[in-house]
Design a protein around this motif. Structure first.
Motif, short mmCIF file in Angstrom:
data_model
loop_
_atom_site.label_atom_id
_atom_site.label_comp_id
_atom_site.label_asym_id
_atom_site.label_seq_id
_atom_site.Cartn_x
_atom_site.Cartn_y
_atom_site.Cartn_z
N ALA A 157 0.83 -1.21 0.00
CA ALA A 157 0.00 0.00 0.00
C ALA A 157 0.86 1.25 0.00
O ALA A 157 0.52 2.27 -0.62
CB ALA A 157 -0.93 -0.01 1.21
N PHE A 158 2.00 1.20 0.69
CA PHE A 158 2.93 2.32 0.74
C PHE A 158 3.46 2.64 -0.65
O PHE A 158 3.49 3.80 -1.09
CB PHE A 158 4.07 1.95 1.69
N PHE A 159 3.87 1.61 -1.40
CA PHE A 159 4.35 1.81 -2.77
C PHE A 159 3.24 2.34 -3.67
O PHE A 159 3.44 3.25 -4.47
CB PHE A 159 4.89 0.50 -3.34
N ARG A 160 2.05 1.77 -3.53
CA ARG A 160 0.93 2.15 -4.39
C ARG A 160 0.53 3.61 -4.16
O ARG A 160 0.36 4.38 -5.12
CB ARG A 160 -0.26 1.23 -4.12
N GLU A 161 0.44 4.03 -2.91
CA GLU A 161 0.07 5.42 -2.62
C GLU A 161 1.17 6.38 -3.05
O GLU A 161 0.89 7.49 -3.53
CB GLU A 161 -0.21 5.57 -1.12
N SER A 162 2.42 5.96 -2.94
CA SER A 162 3.53 6.82 -3.36
C SER A 162 3.51 7.02 -4.87
O SER A 162 3.80 8.12 -5.36
CB SER A 162 4.86 6.20 -2.93
N ALA A 163 3.17 5.99 -5.63
CA ALA A 163 3.05 6.13 -7.08
C ALA A 163 1.94 7.12 -7.42
O ALA A 163 2.09 7.95 -8.33
CB ALA A 163 2.76 4.77 -7.72
N ARG A 164 0.84 7.06 -6.69
CA ARG A 164 -0.27 8.00 -6.93
C ARG A 164 0.18 9.44 -6.66
O ARG A 164 -0.14 10.36 -7.44
CB ARG A 164 -1.45 7.66 -6.02
N GLN A 165 0.89 9.66 -5.58
CA GLN A 165 1.33 11.01 -5.25
C GLN A 165 2.36 11.52 -6.25
O GLN A 165 2.35 12.69 -6.63
CB GLN A 165 1.89 11.05 -3.82
N ALA A 166 3.26 10.65 -6.70
CA ALA A 166 4.25 11.05 -7.71
C ALA A 166 3.55 11.41 -9.02
O ALA A 166 3.97 12.34 -9.72
CB ALA A 166 5.26 9.93 -7.92
N ARG A 167 2.49 10.70 -9.36
CA ARG A 167 1.75 11.04 -10.57
C ARG A 167 1.03 12.38 -10.42
O ARG A 167 0.93 13.17 -11.37
CB ARG A 167 0.74 9.93 -10.92
N ALA A 168 0.55 12.67 -9.21
CA ALA A 168 -0.09 13.96 -8.97
C ALA A 168 0.91 15.11 -9.16
O ALA A 168 0.56 16.18 -9.65
CB ALA A 168 -0.68 14.00 -7.56
N ILE A 169 2.17 14.88 -8.80
CA ILE A 169 3.19 15.90 -8.96
C ILE A 169 3.55 16.09 -10.43
O ILE A 169 3.64 17.21 -10.93
CB ILE A 169 4.47 15.52 -8.16
N THR A 170 3.75 14.99 -11.16
CA THR A 170 4.30 15.07 -12.50
C THR A 170 3.25 15.19 -13.59
O THR A 170 3.52 15.74 -14.66
CB THR A 170 5.16 13.83 -12.80
N GLY A 171 2.06 14.63 -13.36
CA GLY A 171 1.03 14.64 -14.38
C GLY A 171 1.28 13.69 -15.54
O GLY A 171 0.62 13.77 -16.57
N PHE A 172 2.23 12.74 -15.37
CA PHE A 172 2.51 11.79 -16.44
C PHE A 172 1.42 10.73 -16.53
O PHE A 172 0.71 10.45 -15.56
CB PHE A 172 3.88 11.14 -16.21
N ASP A 173 1.30 10.13 -17.72
CA ASP A 173 0.27 9.11 -17.94
C ASP A 173 0.47 7.91 -17.03
O ASP A 173 -0.51 7.31 -16.55
CB ASP A 173 0.29 8.63 -19.39
#
Length: 510
Positions: A157-173
């Motif tokens: 869950a830690f990895f999954r939520e971190s990926a979501r937050q990184a996508r929020a920062i970068t806006g990448f697909d």
């Protein structure tokens, strides 16, 4: 101190072996080309331009040929030159560079964001047009982002939520959390992606997917950005200096991309990428890897926010991994304590292979256990036949292997192992003097426990075959054939604790 003297001192520090690793025998990445979203100037210690990117005129209105051998003051106004000089005075350490945001090279000219770093030959100035996002940018949400990943209950869950937050920062697909093993193979342990592009979660890939020099680049640099895989590299002129050396771009943000890597991205239908290293306990643990299916140039502000997020993520990951290791060792210690308590009630128990196999189940993560005591055996879970187990014990006794022997490629030790058989990893604990008794933990071949999280790699459109993930997985599968998940240092420590405990018990129950 004059500008030339200041730079001369900095270069001297860089080359004395104490400040920059590229002067003390470390790896230097040399590519005499940059990506076209910015320009480059390199200056000697006396502040004269000795190299420039061929696209200089596009940004500053001065041709590369005209700029070479001129003093920097000929194309950079005094105020900006003074700011550059001041920033250079604070550079310390082997992988440091400094930044200047929103500066002009000429009065009334365009505004640039600048990166500065030192090489053996002098200083390098990289600049790109500013993309100011104004107040209220993503940095303001960092505490909330950290709070969300802190609340994740487990590593997955830690990895999954971190990926979501990184996508929020970068806006990448697509944003992936990639983890490397000790040999450089990788696994995508989490991803966040826009709908309709499929999933790459669970993909394993071999070390060759990220070339050794690119891995070195990731370890030295804060991030790697490729805004457009189709963009043509811009040469740095001249390619070689008077000593025959290419420019050191190991700290470069603009550094060009090896064609093999862009081909790999194109095979996946990826048009732009951005990656940030995850460094845990001083080593490259993995990457935040971001893919976009159209050209995309991330602003400097968002790049730095992503880099800060990755650093904070790494710190929290290190804490979680330490906590998990401690919990594992505490759990194993409780198993040993229960073993000791049982022996107090019945001193014959340590000589019973079946009881010992059951008592030690769970002490070390394994798929099976084998116990050998004076020729009597017990085998549970995934384990070889009695005959093959006996052959393994003979092989172990014929080796000067110490008290705890570990391998994740048992076929190299044990010719009787079936090719591509289930048992691929062995941790053997010797519990007496030769001929020894043994506790043996078995692990299955890695490929037996690997599953895709989806039916296959992403399909982006009719023209994109997305072949790279399948090819990578096939290459990794061949590399992992006959190998198990390695036994960790913490698991070896537990095995040594078990060995010492059993030897003490045997001395007391003779």
């Amino acid at each position: 101190m004059g500008i030339g003297t200041g730079v001369s001192c900095l270069v001297s520090k860089a080359c004395n072996g104490a400040e920059l690793t590229n002067c003390d025998g470390g790896v230097v990445l040399q590519h005499a080309a940059i990506q076209p979203f910015g320009f480059l100037l390199a200056a000697s210690p006396d502040w004269k331009i000795v190299r420039a990117s061929a696209n200089l005129e596009e940004f500053l209105g001065v041709s590369c040929e005209h700029a070479l051998r001129q003093p920097l003051s000929g194309i950079i106004m005094p105020r900006t030159l003074h700011a550059i000089r001041n920033r250079l005075t604070v550079i310390r350490g082997p992988v440091m560079f400094e930044r200047l945001s929103g500066i002009a090279f000429a009065e009334g000219g365009p505004i640039f964001d600048v990166a500065l770093y030192c090489t053996e030959a002098g200083i390098v100035i990289e600049a790109e047009p500013s993309q100011r996002e104004g107040h209220g940018g993503p940095t303001l949400s960092m505490p909330a982002m950290m709070a969300r990943i802190d609340q994740a209950p487990g590593l997955e869950a830690f990895f999954r939520e971190s990926a979501r937050q990184a996508r929020a920062i970068t806006g990448f697909d697509r944003v992936m959390v990639c983890r490397f093993d000790d040999e450089g193979s990788g696994e995508i342990v989490a991803e966040a992606a826009r709908s309709g592009i499929g999933s790459l979660l669970g993909l394993h890939f071999p070390p060759t997917d990220i070339a050794a020099q690119e891995r070195t680049f990731h370890a030295r640099n804060l991030f790697r950005i490729i805004p457009d895989v189709d963009a043509a590299p811009v040469p740095v002129v001249p390619e070689l200096d008077e000593h025959g050396r290419a420019i050191d771009l190991s700290l470069s943000i603009l550094r060009s991309v090896p064609s093999g890597h862009t081909d790999y991205l194109k095979d996946m239908g990826v048009a732009a990428s951005f990656s940030v290293p995850i460094v845990v306990d001083g080593r490259l643990w993995g990457l935040f890897a971001c893919h976009h299916y159209a050209a995309r140039l991330l602003s400097v502000e968002r790049r730095l926010t992503a880099e800060l997020f990755a650093r904070m993520f790494a710190s929290r990951l290190e804490t979680r991994l330490c906590r998990l290791a401690l919990e594992f060792e505490n759990g194993a210690r409780k198993i040993v304590e229960r073993l000791l308590g049982a022996v107090v009630e019945n001193t014959a128990l340590p000589h019973d292979p079946a009881w010992l196999a059951e008592a030690l189940a769970g002490a070390v993560p394994a798929d099976g256990i084998g116990v050998w005591i004076g020729g009597r055996t017990a085998l549970t879970g995934l384990a070889p036949s009695q005959q093959k187990f006996s052959a393994l014990i003979d092989r172990l006794n014929g080796m000067a292997s110490g008290h705890v022997f570990v391998t994740d490629r048992v076929a190299e030790l044990w010719p009787e192992a079936e090719p591509n058989g289930d048992v691929a990893g062995v941790m053997a604990i010797a519990t007496s003097q030769p001929p020894r008794d043994y506790i043996v933990f078995f692990r299955q071949e890695i490929l037996g426990s690997v599953h895709w999280a989806s039916s296959g790699p992403a399909e982006h459109d009719a023209d994109s075959q997305a072949l790279a993930p399948h090819k990578s997985f096939q290459a990794w599968s061949e590399l992992m054939r006959g190998r198990s998940l390695p036994f960790s240092a913490a698991e070896r420590h537990v095995a040594e604790t078990i060995r010492v405990t059993l030897e003490a018990i045997r001395r007391l129950t003779r």
